[in-house]
Design an enzyme around this catalytic site. Structure first.
Site, PDB file in Angstrom:
ATOM      1  N   TYR A  43       0.964  -1.106  -0.048  1.00  0.00           N
ATOM      2  CA  TYR A  43      -0.096   0.064  -0.053  1.00  0.00           C
ATOM      3  C   TYR A  43       1.013   1.370   0.083  1.00  0.00           C
ATOM      4  O   TYR A  43       0.423   2.207  -0.604  1.00  0.00           O
ATOM      5  CB  TYR A  43      -0.996   0.143   1.215  1.00  0.00           C
ATOM      6  CG  TYR A  43      -2.484  -0.605   1.039  1.00  0.00           C
ATOM      7  CD1 TYR A  43      -2.303  -1.966   0.715  1.00  0.00           C
ATOM      8  CD2 TYR A  43      -3.331   0.193   1.344  1.00  0.00           C
ATOM      9  CE1 TYR A  43      -3.533  -2.619   0.639  1.00  0.00           C
ATOM     10  CE2 TYR A  43      -4.416  -0.397   1.113  1.00  0.00           C
ATOM     11  CZ  TYR A  43      -4.826  -1.868   0.943  1.00  0.00           C
ATOM     12  OH  TYR A  43      -5.675  -2.365   0.631  1.00  0.00           O
ATOM     13  N   LYS A  87       2.943 -15.441   2.630  1.00  0.00           N
ATOM     14  CA  LYS A  87       3.220 -16.012   1.583  1.00  0.00           C
ATOM     15  C   LYS A  87       4.473 -16.305   1.436  1.00  0.00           C
ATOM     16  O   LYS A  87       5.439 -15.833   0.479  1.00  0.00           O
ATOM     17  CB  LYS A  87       2.618 -15.184   0.173  1.00  0.00           C
ATOM     18  CG  LYS A  87       2.807 -15.936  -1.144  1.00  0.00           C
ATOM     19  CD  LYS A  87       1.691 -17.144  -1.078  1.00  0.00           C
ATOM     20  CE  LYS A  87       1.527 -17.743  -2.349  1.00  0.00           C
ATOM     21  NZ  LYS A  87       0.750 -18.950  -2.395  1.00  0.00           N
ATOM     22  N   ASP A  99      -3.295 -17.988   0.875  1.00  0.00           N
ATOM     23  CA  ASP A  99      -4.299 -18.664  -0.083  1.00  0.00           C
ATOM     24  C   ASP A  99      -4.923 -19.737   0.826  1.00  0.00           C
ATOM     25  O   ASP A  99      -6.224 -19.982   0.685  1.00  0.00           O
ATOM     26  CB  ASP A  99      -3.695 -19.356  -1.365  1.00  0.00           C
ATOM     27  CG  ASP A  99      -2.271 -20.181  -0.880  1.00  0.00           C
ATOM     28  OD1 ASP A  99      -1.793 -19.891  -0.174  1.00  0.00           O
ATOM     29  OD2 ASP A  99      -1.818 -20.743  -2.120  1.00  0.00           O
ATOM     30  N   ASP A 120      -6.584  -6.810   4.318  1.00  0.00           N
ATOM     31  CA  ASP A 120      -7.574  -6.156   3.623  1.00  0.00           C
ATOM     32  C   ASP A 120      -8.666  -7.161   3.030  1.00  0.00           C
ATOM     33  O   ASP A 120      -9.611  -7.139   3.290  1.00  0.00           O
ATOM     34  CB  ASP A 120      -7.044  -5.166   2.369  1.00  0.00           C
ATOM     35  CG  ASP A 120      -8.397  -4.555   1.555  1.00  0.00           C
ATOM     36  OD1 ASP A 120      -9.071  -4.236   2.412  1.00  0.00           O
ATOM     37  OD2 ASP A 120      -8.052  -4.596   0.505  1.00  0.00           O
ATOM     38  N   ASP A 126     -12.715  -8.749   4.596  1.00  0.00           N
ATOM     39  CA  ASP A 126     -13.586  -8.534   3.711  1.00  0.00           C
ATOM     40  C   ASP A 126     -14.471  -9.923   3.692  1.00  0.00           C
ATOM     41  O   ASP A 126     -15.519 -10.137   3.835  1.00  0.00           O
ATOM     42  CB  ASP A 126     -13.384  -8.386   2.476  1.00  0.00           C
ATOM     43  CG  ASP A 126     -13.814  -6.779   2.262  1.00  0.00           C
ATOM     44  OD1 ASP A 126     -13.736  -5.964   3.155  1.00  0.00           O
ATOM     45  OD2 ASP A 126     -14.274  -6.357   1.208  1.00  0.00           O
TER      46      ASP A 126
HETATM   47  C1  IPM Z   1     -10.604  -1.158   4.023  1.00  0.00           C
HETATM   48  C2  IPM Z   1     -10.904  -0.413   2.551  1.00  0.00           C
HETATM   49  C3  IPM Z   1      -9.599   0.553   2.147  1.00  0.00           C
HETATM   50  C4  IPM Z   1      -8.443  -0.246   2.384  1.00  0.00           C
HETATM   51  C5  IPM Z   1      -9.703   1.415   0.891  1.00  0.00           C
HETATM   52  C6  IPM Z   1     -10.957   2.271   0.883  1.00  0.00           C
HETATM   53  C7  IPM Z   1      -8.703   2.061   0.827  1.00  0.00           C
HETATM   54  O1  IPM Z   1     -10.834  -1.339   1.512  1.00  0.00           O
HETATM   55  O2  IPM Z   1     -10.415  -0.158   4.569  1.00  0.00           O
HETATM   56  O3  IPM Z   1     -10.206  -2.098   4.232  1.00  0.00           O
HETATM   57  O4  IPM Z   1      -8.176  -1.017   1.135  1.00  0.00           O
HETATM   58  O5  IPM Z   1      -7.720  -0.545   3.364  1.00  0.00           O
HETATM   59 MG    MG Z   2     -10.972  -3.213   2.390  1.00  0.00          MG
END
Ligand code: IPM
Ligand code: MG
Length: 370
Positions: free
Chosen positions: A152, A203, A235, A259, A263
């Site tokens: 990042y 990884k 993975d 990240d 999710d």
């Molecule tokens: C998160 C989001 C952010 C990230 C984006 C909006 C930059 O996906 O907080 O997980 O990738 O960190």
């Molecule tokens: Mg995210």
């Protein structure tokens, strides 16, 4: 530098909170969390809430997703409450002006390297998970994501044309030893407060960054003999999270893998609309935001789920202000409204009470007051 997951009780008399509602559903969900915090005033909590434009709203107001006055306010505050940023209106902007840049920069500027994303299943929502209820019943895992390093932020990055005249884009995955060490410390401390299991995700079979990561995590482990440490490739971790998520207690991982995995983990709990997060620096300070995005398609319709933001406010009371009881009161209130059958559209099931964003906020307010 001593990194501590929970510090001594907050001693300031007034809790200063910068409120950066952002874009899309941000303002409506943040309004609900503010209502809930305001309802806690009865416990003697003295709050000073100050709003500021951020993300696309920052760009609209000042041509910058993280305007200087907003950053200044965030620096002066004890904690920052965020909604979400981004929207189609801003998609065509150059990268540095995009709303996402606001959130990335504020994390970096404030040194918020430790991102806690708990995936906790409220039993009332077991049926809303995309997995079978028995796989997720009782699920309680913590994803600890490093937030200010990795691909990042690594340099160099950019675009170029190679010798064959082809366009190339490139980014740099990079971690320094101190960056790995401090997030690993937080991981072990978090595990010590929970079920003493830490899984480090990397990884290592492919990446140099991950080889260093694993070496450093193993070294930090020497100070935590009571924590059972395991290592897993990312993975495999992605697969294990949907195969048998309850095998995990705390997962510690880098920015990019975290990240993605967070999710994924959010869906185990029924909806990404339920997942709060805390991003902490080396002291008391934190930024609290739902893990989900700005959902521009449903913005302004009063249908978004405010619970992730409300639960983020609970995390704020816990981690920045060390008010464990008050945090638990908000969490218990959320549990109660779910038990009462209140559901926003994302977690709705037949025979439940379908409510909008503000009604859900009101229900939580009523529950914390009881
Ligand atoms: C998160 C989001 C952010 C990230 C984006 C909006 C930059 O996906 O907080 O997980 O990738 O960190
Ligand atoms: Mg995210």
């Amino acid at each position: 530098m001593a990194v501590q997951l929970v510090n001594s009780p907050f001693t300031g008399s007034i809790m200063k909170i910068a409120v950066l509602a952002g874009d899309g559903i941000g303002p409506e969900i943040v309004a609900q969390a503010v209502k809930v915090l305001a309802a806690m005033k009865h416990d003697g909590l003295k709050l000073e809430l100050e709003p500021a434009p951020f993300g696309g709203a920052g760009y609209d107001a000042h041509g910058d997703p993280l305007p200087e006055p907003t950053l200044k306010l965030a620096r002066q505050a004890d904690a920052v409450l965020c909604g979400a940023v981004g929207g189609p209106k801003y998609d065509a902007l150059p990268r540095l002006q995009r709303p996402e840049q606001g959130i990335l920069r504020i994390r970096k500027e404030l040194g918020l390297f430790a991102n806690l994303r708990p995936a906790l299943l409220f039993e009332e929502l077991a049926g809303a998970s995309s997995l079978k209820p028995e796989l997720v019943a009782g699920l309680d895992i913590l994803i600890l994501r490093e937030l200010t390093g990795d691909i990042y932020f690594g340099e160099p990055r950019g675009r170029r044309t190679n010798s064959r005249g082809e366009r190339e884009g490139y980014d740099t995955m990079l971690y320094s030893e101190p960056e790995i060490r401090r997030i690993a410390e937080i991981g072990f401390q978090a595990a010590m407060k929970r079920n003493r299991k830490l899984c480090s995700v990397d990884k290592e079979n492919v990446l140099e960054t991950s080889r260093l990561w694993r070496e450093v995590v193993k070294d930090v482990a020497k100070n935590y003999p009571h924590v059972e440490l395991s290592h897993m490739y990312v993975d495999n971790a992605a697969m294990q999270l949907v195969r048998n998520p309850k095998q995990f207690d705390v997962i510690v991982t880098g920015n990019m893998f975290g990240d993605i995995l967070s999710d994924e983990a959010s869906m185990l709990t029924g909806s990404i609309g339920m997942l709060p997060s805390a991003s902490l620096d080396a002291g008391n300070k934190g930024l609290y935001e739902p893990a989900h995005g700005s959902a521009p398609d449903i913005a302004g319709k009063n249908i978004a789920n405010p619970l992730a933001t409300i639960l983020s406010a609970a995390m704020m009371l816990r981690y920045t202000f060390n008010l464990e009881e008050a945090a638990q009161r908000i969490e218990a209130a959320v549990k109660k409204v779910l038990a009462q059958g209140y559901r926003t559209a994302d977690i709705y099931a037949t025979e439940m009470r379908r409510v909008g964003t503000s009604e859900m906020g009101d229900a939580v307010v009523a529950a914390v007051r009881q």
